[in-house]
Design an enzyme around this catalytic site. Structure first.
Site: not given
Length: 505
Positions: A138, A25-26, A28, A22-23, A30
């Protein structure tokens, strides 16, 4: 949207089969996943370099526990977590939908009721999050999702596990997105709920104009403007401009709280709705306050989302549902203190507040049903109600009034083994309209829902439709809402409610 698993991606996490990415980032990645029930979920797996640190695991565990305290009706529920796994993971409810940045980019800035709905919805989410002692950290358009169904807030607060671990952040690093960071964060000060209020102001301005109020030619210049310059609010007018300006104050102590934001937004006249900017199916939001189409903070989508490699964007975000109409009527109360509902004390019962909600207690030999003094707002037509039932003793039933005029009305009662809809006459006599068996854990937290539409009421228990009833008394086409308790034995009893929300639909 998800992409296929890459060769280096894991295929399972605990009992969850990973289906796609799904995505990333910094902290980990998803994944879309499926558990034993077959239900789709979002699984966030922490990077191995963080998992190796005992300090991080401890903070991750505590933040997961804190996240569980945010009311389930306004969040993508935390379903599972394993801080002790080889790579710790968090499992949350899966949510889907376009984000606010995609909507503004594709269809243009929001106006009228659509804009007001985003402003109220995000403020609503922040009230619930801050009420649980969590800071978002965020909030940004990529994390505001227009989802089908109910808005859900997810992964809030988990960023603190990273930001508070010195081995993972340097003095010049922090979790967040620069354009939405409050000046005190750029100064290296500790984050407080006021940083989310600042981000709310930036986000609402972006929704209205497609740009941010401190935008500059470079990240450094943007940071300098946030620290030293007044916001450029050209393009935003009226009361909303004034409120955004207050939210962007340099001094966090002079910003409104999230609750004050919400109160001021709901006290004003709702703007006229314009064309819907995203094709979303209207549905009542289970977020703490009604009046809005609500909001969701969303990791689950994987817009974890909307992150790019190397960004420390971690948690977040709210999802507006469809805009409220100018005639929206709403009642909302977290039930954490006297507000819409009042304290009352009698010889044989009481309605009082503690840190967990509105507590109704009946003493021994009390023979009367207890209705706690609540709001006088009347809903003249269709409306929806959501409230959390925090606890229920074995010898008591909780109830929710709707279309209630103070003497007669309809009532949904929830006991340990049944759920019943009944109509009560002015003399107090009641007649069952519809009923069904219900096996429940009376010590657990449950979400109750009532959707009133014309001559039919639909009842929900923990998001599952459990009962419908015909409510066709021509004398009861509208009325108030209320909360109370029925004592079933002479030994006393107790019920606790929290996070009440009702709005016209």
């Amino acid at each position: 949207m998800h992409t296929p698993l890459r060769p280096h991606d894991p295929r399972v996490a605990g009992e969850y089969e990973l289906l796609g990415l799904l995505g990333e980032g910094g902290m980990g990645a998803v994944y879309l996943a499926r558990g034993r029930s077959g239900r789709p979920v979002a699984v966030k797996i922490i990077k191995p370099e963080y998992a190796a640190q005992a300090e991080f695991r401890g903070r991750f565990r505590s933040e997961v526990n804190r996240a569980r305290q945010v009311p389930p009706f306004c969040t993508a529920a935390v379903l599972d977590a394993d801080p002790d796994h080889e790579t710790p993971y968090l499992v949350v409810e899966y949510v889907d939908g376009p984000d606010l940045a995609e909507v503004v980019t594709g269809k243009g800035p929001l106006t009228g009721g659509d804009l007001h709905g985003v402003a109220v919805g995000v403020a609503t989410a922040l009230v619930a999050i801050h009420g649980a002692g969590v800071i978002h950290r965020d909030l940004k358009p990529r994390n505001v999702l227009f989802a089908l169904g109910s808005p859900k807030v997810i992964d809030f607060g988990i960023a603190r596990a990273l930001e508070s671990t010195s081995e993972h952040t340097r003095p010049d690093q922090m979790v967040g997105t620069l354009s939405y960071m409050a000046p005190e964060r750029l100064d290296g000060k500790a984050a407080s709920p006021a940083v989310d209020v600042f981000a709310w102001g930036v986000l609402v301005f972006y929704a209205a104009t497609g740009r941010t109020p401190f935008a500059a030619d470079s990240p450094t210049a943007t940071a300098v403007r946030i620290l030293t310059a007044e916001p450029d609010l050209d393009g935003l007018t009226g009361d909303l401009r004034d409120l955004v300006g207050r939210a962007l104050h340099k001094d966090p102590a002079l910003r409104p709280t999230a609750q004050e934001l919400l109160d001021m937004l709901l006290a004003g006249d709702a703007p006229q709705a314009t064309a819907v900017v995203a094709p979303v199916k209207p549905r009542f939001s289970r977020v703490r306050v009604a009046a809005v189409a609500a909001t969701t903070l969303a990791l689950a989508l994987g817009v974890f989302l909307g992150m790019r490699p190397g960004q420390d964007n971690v948690v977040v975000a709210a999802v507006p549902s469809p805009s409220p109409s100018p005639s929206v009527i709403s009642v909302a109360d977290p039930l954490a203190r006297p507000g819409k509902w009042k304290q009352t004390f009698a010889d044989d019962h009481s309605c009082d507040f503690d840190e967990d909600g509105l507590l109704i207690v009946a003493e021994e030999h009390n023979t009367e049903d207890i209705t706690c003094p609540g709001p006088t707002t009347a809903f003249p037509g269709d409306h929806a109600i959501r409230v959390t039932l925090e606890s229920l003793s074995e010898d008591a039933c909780a109830f929710v009034w709707f279309r209630y005029d103070g003497r007669s009305g309809y009532q949904l009662s929830i006991c340990n083994d049944s759920i019943t809809a009944a109509k009560y006459e002015p003399n107090g006599d009641g007649s069952t309209v519809s009923s069904t068996d219900l096996k429940m854990d009376y010590t657990a937290r449950h979400l109750l829902g009532i959707d009133v539409a014309g001559r039919v009421a639909t009842f929900f228990f923990d998001d599952e439709k459990v009962l419908t009833a015909v409510i066709d008394d021509p004398a009861l086409t509208g009325g108030r809402v209320g909360l109370g308790m029925i004592q079933t034995t002479e030994d006393g009893g107790a019920v606790r409610f929290s996070h009440f929300e009702a709005r016209s639909v």
